[in-house]
Scaffold this motif. Structure first.
Motif: not given
Length: 568
Positions: A45-52, A492-499
């Motif tokens: 869902i986060l890919t392509g979004r504003d990091p803020r 913009t967000i290219k990749n996002y991961q939560a560990v």
């Protein structure tokens, strides 16, 4: 004897959906599998979004662990941009984190796991006067009296006589592994009900400073959105701050005079359980409660302890520490994702590929994190051991109080090694709560002092340069170290991961087929009744599972359960 397979599905009194399979031989667990039963899609869902905006989405991974995901998300973006935030913002975040942690730990012990040790129905046969004598021998809590205990007993009796146990339904009452005397059970049930009120007070602090809870609204990449003006009704003013202090004072007594005595009393009475539940003894925790705007000086230490040897403790020293960044990887060898890789979170993808439960292949939606290519246990036990190794005086003080209390009841010396256990995780969580209260007070007074000096700043605006930036944020959340990893490209967000903590603990076997912490901790646990596997729940609950954080959403038939319009 033959090996029997038992399956606990779903494990209840946790957040999310967890299945645990155990092979039982001669009354003990000889093999185990931990399986997360939902898929998490936040990264997609986060890919392509504003990091803020990422923190607003990520805190909705879970309805319990909301605040922690929000704070780690803004830290990840700030780390990628090499930002410094105002001291006021750091202190406000710290107060929110301390209050949230206290709330979470109280809920975990009393409302999620205590009923693994407390027989509610047995409390009906207790003598309230004897319960008063027992409780007053443990602490000076003013509600530890026969009148109050009799009222609680009458309330529980009304539930039983109506045939509707309500919140106490479906427990393993009368199980042979239950061994508290009736008076201890009555005391514990009374404190269970009182804890509902005190965890609420802790959560009010989060709501006051975070604008609401769950899902706080006050964060921003660059600080917080709380304007400070001691004389303005619509800003963070002295009236609101005074009420925060009132709530702090009210919860202190319950933390010191109820939670600590209850945990140590149960650990002492169930001393025969101290050898069980060890599992993985590589421990990982994050330093936290930064005292500066860059995250280079922390009030609570953190780091890595291999093989349970605190002499080998290696600290994590700052928000961008390469020791942490370079050693975290995740494996999908035994998870329902496409491929068979072990990668840094920066390089991960999240492509689901469900193939049904295969104990020798893929059997979980949870990935398998490793630190320095080894499984690691995270959580309050890891945090407390790291703080002891780092020489934190407050942690050592509260740990000594806890161990001395257990020793006084058992009339024996209690070594530090007993913490490597199911009950040790409860004791460590209680010790951590005592330290968190000190953090709450320290940061509250530091915020007042900084405001008094004339500093009202709470936000530094971020700037996003062209090109690619990578960063990670971490936080020692109630269930253990939480980290978010972001790759930003041209703003913009290219990749996002939560560990997340429950990914570390609930993960399946890793790339080397080593068991995850849940699985390893169940080995050799006793099982007295295979039809009522209370002992499995005791050990799993000691980690405080949150599978909603570790995974998200799935349907075996491929039907749409929820459709999200990402264009809004």
């Amino acid at each position: 004897m033959t090996i029997n397979r038992i399956t606990v599905d779903p494990v209840t009194r946790i957040e999310g959906h967890l299945r645990v399979d155990c092979d039982i031989k001669d009354g003990k667990v000889v093999n185990a599998w931990s399986s997360g039963q939902m898929w998490r899609g936040i990264e997609t869902i986060l890919t392509g979004r504003d990091p803020r905006d990422a923190w607003l989405y990520t805190q909705r991974i879970c309805g319990v662990c909301t605040t922690v995901h929000a704070i780690v998300s803004v830290r990840a973006v700030e780390n990628a941009l090499d930002m410094e935030i105002p001291l006021n913002a750091q202190l406000i975040r710290n107060i929110i984190m301390a209050a949230h942690g206290i709330h979470d730990h109280l809920v975990h012990f009393y409302h999620l796991s205590a009923l693994d040790w407390v027989d509610v129905v047995s409390a009906l046969s207790a003598d309230p006067k004897k319960a008063e004598q027992l409780a007053q021998s443990l602490s000076n809590w003013p509600h530890n009296n026969a009148v109050h205990f009799a009222q609680v007993q009458a309330k529980v009796k009304k539930f039983v006589e109506s045939g509707q146990l309500g919140i106490f339904a479906h427990g393993y009452w009368g199980h042979p592994a239950m061994k508290l005397p009736p008076e201890a059970n009555l005391m514990a049930v009374a404190h269970y009900l009182e804890a509902l009120e005190y965890q609420r007070k802790a959560n009010q602090i989060t709501a006051i400073l975070g604008a609401k809870t769950p899902h706080i609204q006050n964060l921003a990449v660059g600080g917080v959105a709380n304007p400070i003006n001691p004389d303005e009704q619509s800003a963070l003013n002295m009236e609101r701050l005074a009420y925060v202090k009132t709530l702090m004072d009210e919860i202190q007594g319950f933390i010191r005079e109820v939670y600590l005595p209850d945990v140590t009393a149960i650990a002492a009475i169930y001393a025969d359980w101290l050898p069980y539940g060890q599992g993985v003894t590589n421990y990982l925790s994050a330093p936290d409660f930064p005292k500066d705007g860059k995250g280079t000086d922390f009030a609570m230490p953190g780091g890595y302890i291999p093989n349970g040897d605190i002499a080998q403790f290696r600290p994590i020293t700052h928000f961008g520490d390469p020791f942490f960044e370079q050693n975290v990887k995740e494996s999908i060898k035994h998870a329902w994702y496409d491929g068979d890789w072990t990668r840094s979170p920066y390089q991960e993808d999240t492509i689901p590929k469900y193939t049904d439960f295969d104990e020798n292949g893929a059997y979980s939606w949870v990935k398998a994190p490793t630190f320095a290519d080894k499984p690691a246990q995270v959580g309050p036990l890891a945090n407390v051991l790291a703080m002891v190794a780092a020489g934190d005086e407050r942690t050592r003080k509260y740990l000594k109080v806890a161990m001395d209390r257990i020793g006084a009841i058992t009339r024996s010396r209690v070594p530090l090694s007993v913490l490597h256990s199911t009950l040790g995780r409860h004791a460590a969580r209680c010790v951590r709560t005592q330290v968190l209260y000190d953090m709450l007070e320290d940061n509250y007074h530091a915020l007042l002092a900084n405001i008094a000096s004339g500093d009202m700043t709470t936000f530094n605006p971020p700037t996003f340069p062209k090109g690619e930036q990578m960063g990670f944020g971490f936080h020692e959340a109630p269930r253990g170290i939480l980290s978010h990893w972001v790759v930003i490209e041209n703003g913009t967000i290219k990749n996002y991961q939560a560990v997340v903590p429950s990914t570390w603990n609930a993960g399946p076997r890793n790339q080397n087929d080593e068991k995850g912490p849940y699985e390893a901790s169940l080995m050799h646990n006793p099982i007295l009744d295979e039809q009522r596997p209370l002992e499995v729940l005791r050990t799993i609950h000691s980690f405080d599972p949150c599978l909603a954080c570790a995974i998200h959403l799935h349907d075996n038939q491929g039907r749409d359960i929820v459709r999200v319009n990402t264009n809004l």
